[in-house]
Scaffold this active site. Structure first.
Site, PDB file in Angstrom:
ATOM      1  N   LEU A   1     -14.877  20.453  11.191  1.00 14.08           N
ATOM      2  CA  LEU A   1     -14.243  19.778  12.327  1.00 14.08           C
ATOM      3  C   LEU A   1     -13.487  20.748  13.232  1.00 14.08           C
ATOM      4  O   LEU A   1     -13.110  20.414  14.342  1.00 14.08           O
ATOM      5  CB  LEU A   1     -13.313  18.659  11.856  1.00 14.08           C
ATOM      6  CG  LEU A   1     -13.940  17.533  11.026  1.00 14.08           C
ATOM      7  CD1 LEU A   1     -12.916  16.439  10.764  1.00 14.08           C
ATOM      8  CD2 LEU A   1     -15.152  16.940  11.695  1.00 14.08           C
TER       9      LEU A   1
ATOM     10  N   SER B   1      -1.633   7.833   3.249  1.00 15.19           N
ATOM     11  CA  SER B   1      -1.207   7.975   1.859  1.00 15.19           C
ATOM     12  C   SER B   1       0.197   7.417   1.655  1.00 15.19           C
ATOM     13  O   SER B   1       1.021   7.400   2.576  1.00 15.19           O
ATOM     14  CB  SER B   1      -1.223   9.473   1.530  1.00 15.19           C
ATOM     15  OG  SER B   1      -0.503   9.723   0.369  1.00 15.19           O
TER      16      SER B   1
ATOM     17  N   TYR C   1       1.636  19.149   3.518  1.00 16.28           N
ATOM     18  CA  TYR C   1       0.524  18.206   3.312  1.00 16.28           C
ATOM     19  C   TYR C   1       0.975  16.786   3.647  1.00 16.28           C
ATOM     20  O   TYR C   1       0.340  16.092   4.454  1.00 16.28           O
ATOM     21  CB  TYR C   1       0.005  18.318   1.870  1.00 16.28           C
ATOM     22  CG  TYR C   1      -0.704  17.095   1.343  1.00 16.28           C
ATOM     23  CD1 TYR C   1      -1.609  16.375   2.125  1.00 16.28           C
ATOM     24  CD2 TYR C   1      -0.476  16.648   0.035  1.00 16.28           C
ATOM     25  CE1 TYR C   1      -2.248  15.240   1.634  1.00 16.28           C
ATOM     26  CE2 TYR C   1      -1.110  15.516  -0.452  1.00 16.28           C
ATOM     27  CZ  TYR C   1      -1.990  14.819   0.355  1.00 16.28           C
ATOM     28  OH  TYR C   1      -2.606  13.697  -0.121  1.00 16.28           O
TER      29      TYR C   1
ATOM     30  N   SER D   1     -16.758  22.514   1.930  1.00 19.32           N
ATOM     31  CA  SER D   1     -15.928  23.593   1.386  1.00 19.32           C
ATOM     32  C   SER D   1     -15.421  23.264  -0.017  1.00 19.32           C
ATOM     33  O   SER D   1     -15.087  24.141  -0.780  1.00 19.32           O
ATOM     34  CB  SER D   1     -14.739  23.848   2.311  1.00 19.32           C
ATOM     35  OG  SER D   1     -13.927  22.706   2.341  1.00 19.32           O
TER      36      SER D   1
ATOM     37  N   LYS E   1       0.087  14.092   7.220  1.00 12.15           N
ATOM     38  CA  LYS E   1      -0.340  12.678   7.230  1.00 12.15           C
ATOM     39  C   LYS E   1       0.570  11.874   8.161  1.00 12.15           C
ATOM     40  O   LYS E   1       0.100  11.051   8.947  1.00 12.15           O
ATOM     41  CB  LYS E   1      -0.243  12.073   5.827  1.00 12.15           C
ATOM     42  CG  LYS E   1      -1.274  12.588   4.840  1.00 12.15           C
ATOM     43  CD  LYS E   1      -2.549  11.784   4.893  1.00 12.15           C
ATOM     44  CE  LYS E   1      -3.542  12.245   3.832  1.00 12.15           C
ATOM     45  NZ  LYS E   1      -4.905  11.835   4.078  1.00 12.15           N
TER      46      LYS E   1
HETATM   47  C1  UD1 Z   1       0.085  13.245  -6.500  1.00 13.98           C
HETATM   48  C2  UD1 Z   1       0.481  14.177  -5.372  1.00 13.98           C
HETATM   49  C3  UD1 Z   1       0.277  13.480  -4.060  1.00 13.98           C
HETATM   50  C4  UD1 Z   1      -1.125  12.888  -3.940  1.00 13.98           C
HETATM   51  C5  UD1 Z   1      -1.383  11.967  -5.128  1.00 13.98           C
HETATM   52  C6  UD1 Z   1      -2.766  11.361  -5.154  1.00 13.98           C
HETATM   53  C7  UD1 Z   1       2.208  15.756  -6.133  1.00 13.98           C
HETATM   54  C8  UD1 Z   1       3.668  16.034  -6.216  1.00 13.98           C
HETATM   55  N1  UD1 Z   1       1.871  14.581  -5.564  1.00 13.98           N
HETATM   56  O1  UD1 Z   1       0.967  12.165  -6.527  1.00 13.98           O
HETATM   57  O2  UD1 Z   1       0.472  14.374  -3.011  1.00 13.98           O
HETATM   58  O3  UD1 Z   1      -1.275  12.194  -2.742  1.00 13.98           O
HETATM   59  O4  UD1 Z   1      -1.216  12.728  -6.315  1.00 13.98           O
HETATM   60  O5  UD1 Z   1      -3.737  12.353  -5.222  1.00 13.98           O
HETATM   61  O6  UD1 Z   1       1.361  16.551  -6.499  1.00 13.98           O
HETATM   62  N2  UD1 Z   1       1.950  13.323 -14.487  1.00 13.98           N
HETATM   63  C9  UD1 Z   1       2.209  13.786 -15.766  1.00 13.98           C
HETATM   64  N3  UD1 Z   1       1.453  14.820 -16.239  1.00 13.98           N
HETATM   65  C10 UD1 Z   1       0.440  15.399 -15.515  1.00 13.98           C
HETATM   66  C11 UD1 Z   1       0.182  14.910 -14.211  1.00 13.98           C
HETATM   67  C12 UD1 Z   1       0.972  13.882 -13.732  1.00 13.98           C
HETATM   68  O7  UD1 Z   1       3.111  13.283 -16.446  1.00 13.98           O
HETATM   69  O8  UD1 Z   1      -0.221  16.345 -16.000  1.00 13.98           O
HETATM   70  C13 UD1 Z   1       2.753  12.178 -14.001  1.00 13.98           C
HETATM   71  C14 UD1 Z   1       3.491  12.430 -12.697  1.00 13.98           C
HETATM   72  O9  UD1 Z   1       4.800  12.867 -12.928  1.00 13.98           O
HETATM   73  C15 UD1 Z   1       3.482  11.011 -12.084  1.00 13.98           C
HETATM   74  C16 UD1 Z   1       2.183  10.376 -12.603  1.00 13.98           C
HETATM   75  O10 UD1 Z   1       1.818  11.155 -13.749  1.00 13.98           O
HETATM   76  O11 UD1 Z   1       4.563  10.286 -12.580  1.00 13.98           O
HETATM   77  C17 UD1 Z   1       1.063  10.431 -11.609  1.00 13.98           C
HETATM   78  O12 UD1 Z   1       0.898  11.772 -11.158  1.00 13.98           O
HETATM   79  P1  UD1 Z   1      -0.296  12.184 -10.178  1.00 13.98           P
HETATM   80  O13 UD1 Z   1      -1.567  11.614 -10.681  1.00 13.98           O
HETATM   81  O14 UD1 Z   1      -0.230  13.659  -9.986  1.00 13.98           O
HETATM   82  O15 UD1 Z   1       0.060  11.416  -8.813  1.00 13.98           O
HETATM   83  P2  UD1 Z   1       1.381  11.490  -7.906  1.00 13.98           P
HETATM   84  O16 UD1 Z   1       2.452  12.300  -8.517  1.00 13.98           O
HETATM   85  O17 UD1 Z   1       1.758  10.093  -7.571  1.00 13.98           O
END
Ligand code: UD1
Length: 337
Positions: free
Chosen positions: A62, A127, A151, A37, A155
């Site tokens: 599944l 996770s 989500y 998907s 988990k």
């Molecule tokens: C995200 C998801 C989480 C998922 C994980 C791995 C959310 C709130 N959480 O976590 O469910 O399991 O990815 O796939 O969506 N950031 C920026 N700019 C951006 C994108 C991210 O500054 O455009 C920052 C975020 O604030 C964070 C860091 O980069 O501090 C990492 O972000 P991201 O890669 O999205 O991972 P998580 O937030 O840890």
């Protein structure tokens, strides 16, 4: 030469494909089910180009227990590695029933058939999100668990289901709690390629690196790090994939073990601005960014103590964040269209 026969669910979703490569490279036989998907069957050929080994594949949802049962009837598996999952925080808030129906029913169907066909071992793709609301770092496995969206909660529910199944000796399992995976194989053949605006940091940085977007939005500027931007424990997906092999080995070799939850991370954190800076250095291009307000549900810091993985599985991450960025960039260049 064949070591184990394994059922892998949801392989094409990024981590699954990398883990399948590692499983094949260590001479395991792999049967994959995926409903396709959210991914393309091309990955099967790419895995062949990397490993020169074939996998058995069947397109199965599944939710369709009848089709799934046929897979169990015709194959005797040593273990199941369960990756299939819907994984958008935002979407799970809009469509909670979809998330519960899929993530939980997929897993229930699988566990029920494992029980029926005497497949006793499962590695579950969990996770770091089960640790929501922590203020102290690095995170250890015995810390308080909580979740703030369907989500993440799904988990947590599955981890708890597995714990109880282990207590009754029905199914033994290891839940691997991933920190922040960076998806790209050094071959440049497989990696993360979102079909929509990237949600996660590195895919977004790669879009800016590849001139697809103008600038990166840096969420939040209020955490006491070297540069005030937020920090995560980024881990190369190949290290993560190898962790599944070590977990499998542990589960098969230690019949007294019932359920373990294990962090897979590096113990190091990298800030958002450092990620941008490292990428600029690697690709020789200055990347534009702007500081914006924090994203709803985001945490300023997440990083772990992975010593349990080292003690129990003899696993530790070997590849650096810079290597992961380099591999991600190679993948981006090879997959521009
Ligand atoms: C995200 C998801 C989480 C998922 C994980 C791995 C959310 C709130 N959480 O976590 O469910 O399991 O990815 O796939 O969506 N950031 C920026 N700019 C951006 C994108 C991210 O500054 O455009 C920052 C975020 O604030 C964070 C860091 O980069 O501090 C990492 O972000 P991201 O890669 O999205 O991972 P998580 O937030 O840890």
């Amino acid at each position: 030469m064949i070591k184990m026969k394994l059922l892998v669910t949801g392989w094409l979703w990024y981590i699954g494909s990398h883990t399948v490569c590692e499983l094949l490279n260590s001479w395991n036989q792999v049967f994959v089910v995926d409903n396709l998907s959210n991914c393309s069957i091309d990955v099967k050929d790419k895995i062949f180009q990397i490993t020169w080994k074939q996998i058995d594949f069947q397109q199965v949802d599944l939710l369709n227990k009848i089709d799934l049962e046929k897979v169990f009837v015709w194959n005797q598996f040593d273990a199941v590695i369960h990756f299939a999952w819907l994984k958008s925080v935002w979407e799970s808030m809009q469509k909670p029933f979809l998330y519960y129906e899929n993530n939980l029913t997929w897993t229930l169907n699988l566990l029920d058939l494992m029980w029926k066909y005497w497949v006793k071992n499962m590695i579950f793709s969990s996770s770091a999100t089960v640790y929501t609301d922590q203020n102290t770092f690095p995170v250890k496995e015995d810390w308080f668990l909580w979740a703030i969206n369907p989500y993440w909660y799904s988990k947590l529910i599955v981890e708890q289901m597995l714990q109880w199944l282990a207590v009754t000796w029905a199914i033994r399992s290891i839940a691997l709690r991933y920190f922040n995976p960076i998806w790209a194989h050094s071959s440049g053949l497989i990696g993360e390629k979102p079909n929509w605006i990237p949600n996660n940091l590195l895919p977004y940085i790669m879009d800016v690196a590849a001139w697809k977007r103008e600038k990166i939005s840096v969420f939040g500027w209020d955490y006491e790090t070297v540069d005030w931007s937020w920090v995560r424990d980024y881990i190369h997906v190949v290290d993560l994939a190898k962790g599944h092999l070590d977990a499998l080995k542990f589960l098969i070799d230690n019949s007294q073990s019932s359920f373990e939850a294990i962090n897979l991370g590096t113990w190091n954190w990298t800030s958002v601005l450092q990620m941008i800076d490292y990428t600029s250095q690697i690709i020789w291009k200055k990347l534009n960014y702007e500081i914006v307000w924090r994203r709803a549900g985001d945490l300023p810091a997440v990083y772990c103590d992975p010593s349990k993985a080292k003690d129990l599985l003899w696993w530790s991450a070997e590849l650096s964040v810079k290597q992961a960025i380099q591999d991600s960039y190679n993948f981006t260049l090879k997959n521009l269209i």
